[in-house]
Design an enzyme around this catalytic site. Sequence first.
Site, PDB file in Angstrom:
ATOM      1  N   ALA A  45     -81.437  -2.742 -32.376  1.00  0.00           N
ATOM      2  CA  ALA A  45     -80.237  -3.226 -32.977  1.00  0.00           C
ATOM      3  C   ALA A  45     -80.598  -4.332 -34.139  1.00  0.00           C
ATOM      4  O   ALA A  45     -81.791  -4.847 -34.160  1.00  0.00           O
ATOM      5  CB  ALA A  45     -79.608  -3.930 -31.930  1.00  0.00           C
ATOM      6  N   GLY A  87     -84.495  -1.995 -28.801  1.00  0.00           N
ATOM      7  CA  GLY A  87     -83.507  -0.666 -28.504  1.00  0.00           C
ATOM      8  C   GLY A  87     -84.063   0.637 -28.939  1.00  0.00           C
ATOM      9  O   GLY A  87     -83.886   1.710 -28.259  1.00  0.00           O
ATOM     10  N   GLU A 141     -86.241   1.327 -25.853  1.00  0.00           N
ATOM     11  CA  GLU A 141     -85.224   1.674 -24.904  1.00  0.00           C
ATOM     12  C   GLU A 141     -84.907   3.226 -24.903  1.00  0.00           C
ATOM     13  O   GLU A 141     -84.761   3.855 -23.691  1.00  0.00           O
ATOM     14  CB  GLU A 141     -84.332   0.689 -24.720  1.00  0.00           C
ATOM     15  CG  GLU A 141     -84.766  -0.751 -24.258  1.00  0.00           C
ATOM     16  CD  GLU A 141     -83.690  -1.817 -24.157  1.00  0.00           C
ATOM     17  OE1 GLU A 141     -83.474  -2.241 -22.990  1.00  0.00           O
ATOM     18  OE2 GLU A 141     -83.087  -2.073 -25.123  1.00  0.00           O
ATOM     19  N   GLU A 192     -87.224  -9.003 -27.104  1.00  0.00           N
ATOM     20  CA  GLU A 192     -86.110  -9.411 -27.084  1.00  0.00           C
ATOM     21  C   GLU A 192     -85.920 -10.854 -26.705  1.00  0.00           C
ATOM     22  O   GLU A 192     -85.349 -11.715 -27.295  1.00  0.00           O
ATOM     23  CB  GLU A 192     -85.008  -8.859 -26.208  1.00  0.00           C
ATOM     24  CG  GLU A 192     -84.576  -7.697 -26.794  1.00  0.00           C
ATOM     25  CD  GLU A 192     -85.444  -6.246 -26.485  1.00  0.00           C
ATOM     26  OE1 GLU A 192     -84.775  -5.221 -26.748  1.00  0.00           O
ATOM     27  OE2 GLU A 192     -86.419  -6.573 -26.121  1.00  0.00           O
TER      28      GLU A 192
END
Length: 265
Positions: A71, A116, A119, A139
Amino acid sequence: MTTTTAQTGPAIVETIDGHTAILTLNNPPANTWTSASLMLLKDIVLRLNQDNNIYALVITGQGEKFFSAGADLKLFADGDKGNAATMAKCFGEAFETLSAFRGVSIAAINGYAMGGGLEVALACDLRIAESQAQMALPEATVGLLPCAGGTQNLTALVGEGWAKRMILCGERIDAVKAQTIGLVEEVVEQGQSLAAAISLAAKVARQSPSSVKVCKTLIQAGRTMPRTQALPLERELFVGLFDTEDQAEGVNAFLDKRTANWKNN
């Protein structure tokens, strides 16, 4: 030297190669996720689930540097909890839908896979990384946490120790280390991940798609289901395959020494 350009075309470019759908993340320069692109991924996977001609999907990144950087942190700079909840929901729905894809999903990691971006690869069944790829879940470095399955899927793949090193210590790993700890199944030379993923997907097409679907269900169930439940379920699903056209086709094709003509039902 690579020149970055503004996004042209859809955020995810979809092409078909035989029985394989190829999804290319297309948000230069770092192929970051937005709520719109996450919902697009969810919609694409749901549609592919209904296409009996698709047995596998491959996800890769546009360009030579990034698979996906996750993100865009600018989305969270204002501390808006409502926005955070929306993005977390979008990430969860998209990647859980990907994980539940009825066929085989393969990540062709062609560069940096961060947050992400890693992920989405963790939500796939298999991962092939190029030799120059770098992977991390950073993160906590910026006061966040991996909320798109990272804490759970990474731990399931590499064990608690390496998951803690990557998440709690912010450790970034290269492709060779990723293969050593079981995060990726194969490392290839730069520029070769997509071809390797498509080649692996072609092997999937030789398997009964009906069998692949239930085998995948059983393998993933093993993460949470006690063996006392999983073993009877394995036998139950074995018998259930005899309700499919693919079961009879597969056995008879073998006995007739011919290539099976799968129906995916």
